[in-house]
Motif scaffolding. Structure first.
Motif, PDB file in Angstrom:
ATOM      1  N   ASP A   6       0.822  -1.220   0.000  1.00 41.02           N
ATOM      2  CA  ASP A   6       0.000   0.000   0.000  1.00 41.02           C
ATOM      3  C   ASP A   6       0.856   1.271   0.000  1.00 41.02           C
ATOM      4  O   ASP A   6       0.332   2.378   0.081  1.00 41.02           O
ATOM      5  CB  ASP A   6      -0.945   0.008   1.205  1.00 41.02           C
ATOM      6  CG  ASP A   6      -0.215  -0.118   2.529  1.00 41.02           C
ATOM      7  OD1 ASP A   6       0.966  -0.513   2.522  1.00 41.02           O
ATOM      8  OD2 ASP A   6      -0.818   0.194   3.578  1.00 41.02           O
ATOM      9  N   CYS A   7       2.178   1.115  -0.126  1.00 44.35           N
ATOM     10  CA  CYS A   7       3.067   2.280  -0.151  1.00 44.35           C
ATOM     11  C   CYS A   7       3.470   2.662  -1.579  1.00 44.35           C
ATOM     12  O   CYS A   7       4.226   3.606  -1.769  1.00 44.35           O
ATOM     13  CB  CYS A   7       4.321   2.014   0.688  1.00 44.35           C
ATOM     14  SG  CYS A   7       4.000   1.765   2.441  1.00 44.35           S
ATOM     15  N   ASP A   9       2.385   3.383  -5.818  1.00 40.56           N
ATOM     16  CA  ASP A   9       1.317   3.880  -6.692  1.00 40.56           C
ATOM     17  C   ASP A   9       0.960   2.767  -7.670  1.00 40.56           C
ATOM     18  O   ASP A   9       1.614   2.589  -8.700  1.00 40.56           O
ATOM     19  CB  ASP A   9       1.796   5.135  -7.424  1.00 40.56           C
ATOM     20  CG  ASP A   9       0.694   5.786  -8.251  1.00 40.56           C
ATOM     21  OD1 ASP A   9      -0.301   5.098  -8.570  1.00 40.56           O
ATOM     22  OD2 ASP A   9       0.839   6.974  -8.588  1.00 40.56           O
ATOM     23  N   ASP A 236       5.931   5.590  -2.264  1.00 44.88           N
ATOM     24  CA  ASP A 236       5.716   6.696  -1.329  1.00 44.88           C
ATOM     25  C   ASP A 236       6.548   6.403  -0.079  1.00 44.88           C
ATOM     26  O   ASP A 236       6.116   5.678   0.816  1.00 44.88           O
ATOM     27  CB  ASP A 236       4.233   6.806  -0.975  1.00 44.88           C
ATOM     28  CG  ASP A 236       3.924   8.027  -0.114  1.00 44.88           C
ATOM     29  OD1 ASP A 236       4.869   8.565   0.507  1.00 44.88           O
ATOM     30  OD2 ASP A 236       2.755   8.434  -0.048  1.00 44.88           O
ATOM     31  N   ASP A 238       7.369   8.332   2.330  1.00 43.73           N
ATOM     32  CA  ASP A 238       6.818   8.889   3.572  1.00 43.73           C
ATOM     33  C   ASP A 238       5.963   7.831   4.270  1.00 43.73           C
ATOM     34  O   ASP A 238       6.001   7.700   5.500  1.00 43.73           O
ATOM     35  CB  ASP A 238       5.981  10.136   3.268  1.00 43.73           C
ATOM     36  CG  ASP A 238       6.852  11.329   2.882  1.00 43.73           C
ATOM     37  OD1 ASP A 238       8.040  11.334   3.272  1.00 43.73           O
ATOM     38  OD2 ASP A 238       6.353  12.231   2.191  1.00 43.73           O
ATOM     39  N   LYS A 239       5.202   7.076   3.470  1.00 49.93           N
ATOM     40  CA  LYS A 239       4.392   5.994   4.043  1.00 49.93           C
ATOM     41  C   LYS A 239       5.284   4.887   4.603  1.00 49.93           C
ATOM     42  O   LYS A 239       4.989   4.296   5.636  1.00 49.93           O
ATOM     43  CB  LYS A 239       3.465   5.413   2.981  1.00 49.93           C
ATOM     44  CG  LYS A 239       2.185   6.196   2.769  1.00 49.93           C
ATOM     45  CD  LYS A 239       1.230   5.401   1.872  1.00 49.93           C
ATOM     46  CE  LYS A 239      -0.092   6.128   1.714  1.00 49.93           C
ATOM     47  NZ  LYS A 239      -1.049   5.351   0.876  1.00 49.93           N
ATOM     48  N   GLU A 242       6.575   5.993   7.826  1.00 52.96           N
ATOM     49  CA  GLU A 242       5.496   5.940   8.820  1.00 52.96           C
ATOM     50  C   GLU A 242       5.317   4.527   9.348  1.00 52.96           C
ATOM     51  O   GLU A 242       5.171   4.305  10.553  1.00 52.96           O
ATOM     52  CB  GLU A 242       4.195   6.439   8.175  1.00 52.96           C
ATOM     53  CG  GLU A 242       3.026   6.552   9.146  1.00 52.96           C
ATOM     54  CD  GLU A 242       1.759   7.047   8.452  1.00 52.96           C
ATOM     55  OE1 GLU A 242       0.670   6.703   8.935  1.00 52.96           O
ATOM     56  OE2 GLU A 242       1.869   7.756   7.431  1.00 52.96           O
ATOM     57  N   LYS A 243       5.350   3.546   8.433  1.00 52.56           N
ATOM     58  CA  LYS A 243       5.241   2.147   8.858  1.00 52.56           C
ATOM     59  C   LYS A 243       6.428   1.735   9.716  1.00 52.56           C
ATOM     60  O   LYS A 243       6.283   0.984  10.690  1.00 52.56           O
ATOM     61  CB  LYS A 243       5.155   1.233   7.628  1.00 52.56           C
ATOM     62  CG  LYS A 243       3.769   1.130   7.017  1.00 52.56           C
ATOM     63  CD  LYS A 243       3.777   0.141   5.866  1.00 52.56           C
ATOM     64  CE  LYS A 243       2.377  -0.071   5.316  1.00 52.56           C
ATOM     65  NZ  LYS A 243       1.602  -1.027   6.106  1.00 52.56           N
ATOM     66  N   GLN A 246       5.871   3.026  13.186  1.00 56.41           N
ATOM     67  CA  GLN A 246       4.864   2.208  13.869  1.00 56.41           C
ATOM     68  C   GLN A 246       5.463   0.886  14.347  1.00 56.41           C
ATOM     69  O   GLN A 246       5.199   0.441  15.465  1.00 56.41           O
ATOM     70  CB  GLN A 246       3.686   1.937  12.922  1.00 56.41           C
ATOM     71  CG  GLN A 246       2.850   3.168  12.589  1.00 56.41           C
ATOM     72  CD  GLN A 246       1.827   2.887  11.502  1.00 56.41           C
ATOM     73  OE1 GLN A 246       1.768   1.794  10.935  1.00 56.41           O
ATOM     74  NE2 GLN A 246       1.012   3.890  11.189  1.00 56.41           N
TER      75      GLN A 246
END
Length: 259
Positions: A6-7, A9, A236, A238-239, A242-243, A246
């Motif tokens: 999901d990171c 396109d 992406d 940035d994603k 982020e993961k 987390q």
């Protein structure tokens, strides 16, 4: 499992679908061809081993291994020692790569067996392995990449600081050693001379086959890099970061709960 699908396109990647599929096929073909060349080289290496094995004095090797074990091995504990299996060499895109510093880092004394064809070293290393395990020593056994289940090439025993290495044209081990052991002392040199032409043919062919295997790995790496670019261009990050954050928080939470 950490999923990063999901990171990227997906719509942009779909537009490059045909290119990605073609690059994936090219990469797979390179690896398949490489495996065939390695198998052919392994077959010739085994042929050379079988030729030279006929001229080896197995009894002399066994007696030498027993004397060597009596000198170097002292029982450390009751029962049999444990064995860890590793590789010291690999065929890579840069040719045959050998971790020559590893034995020196683990062992103070190195016995270096000079054996071009492996007929002597295979018997000697297996005998040393058996003596060491029987003495309760924990060992690291390193097998040949062409015969990973049969041809033992190196035995390292870090707990007593002693290592036994096989040196040949594929991994010369130009390192300082405690003692050199030459395979010729255990062989019928006169008888082996009659097989010189066949062994020479095998040696040249093996070199060509291994060289082509390395070239194919280099080609596969280039294709893989191009394939990777298709994904990184549409990622992406940035994603991804982020993961990562987390995931680190989860680890911290688990760590704190165990304190």
């Amino acid at each position: 499992m950490v999923c990063l699908n999901d990171c990227w396109d997906e719509e942009a990647l779909q537009k490059e679908r045909n290119k990605i599929m073609e690059l994936s096929k090219q990469n797979a073909r390179c690896h398949e061809r490489c495996c065939r060349f390695l198998a052919a080289a392994g077959s010739l290496l085994n042929d050379s081993y079988r030729i030279t094995a006929e001229y080896v004095d197995a009894g002399k090797i066994a007696r030498y291994a027993t004397r060597l074990a009596g000198k170097e091995f002292r029982a450390r504990k009751q029962g049999r020692g444990t064995e860890t299996v590793r590789f010291l060499s690999a065929v890579t895109a840069q040719g045959i790569t050998t971790y020559k510093n590893t034995p020196q880092a683990l062992c103070e004394r190195i016995y270096l067996v000079e054996d071009e064809y492996g007929a002597v070293s295979r018997l000697l290393m297996n005998a040393i392995r058996s003596h060491a395990l029987a003495a309760g020593l924990d060992i690291i056994s390193c097998y040949c990449i062409s015969s990973p289940f049969e041809k033992l090439e190196h035995v390292l025993i870090p707990e007593i600081g002693v290592g036994f290495l096989t040196a040949n044209r594929y991994h010369p081990f130009d390192i300082e050693c405690y003692r050199h052991i030459h395979a010729k002392r255990f062989m019928d040199a006169e008888g082996l001379r009659s097989k010189k032409q066949r062994l020479s043919f095998n040696r040249k062919a093996i070199g060509e086959l291994l060289g082509e295997a390395s070239r194919l790995l280099a080609e596969a790496k280039e294709v893989h890099d191009e394939l990777e670019t298709c994904y990184t261009t549409h990622m992406d990050f940035d994603k991804v970061n982020e993961k990562s954050t987390q995931l680190l928080n989860v680890f911290k939470s688990i760590y704190q709960s165990k304190k």
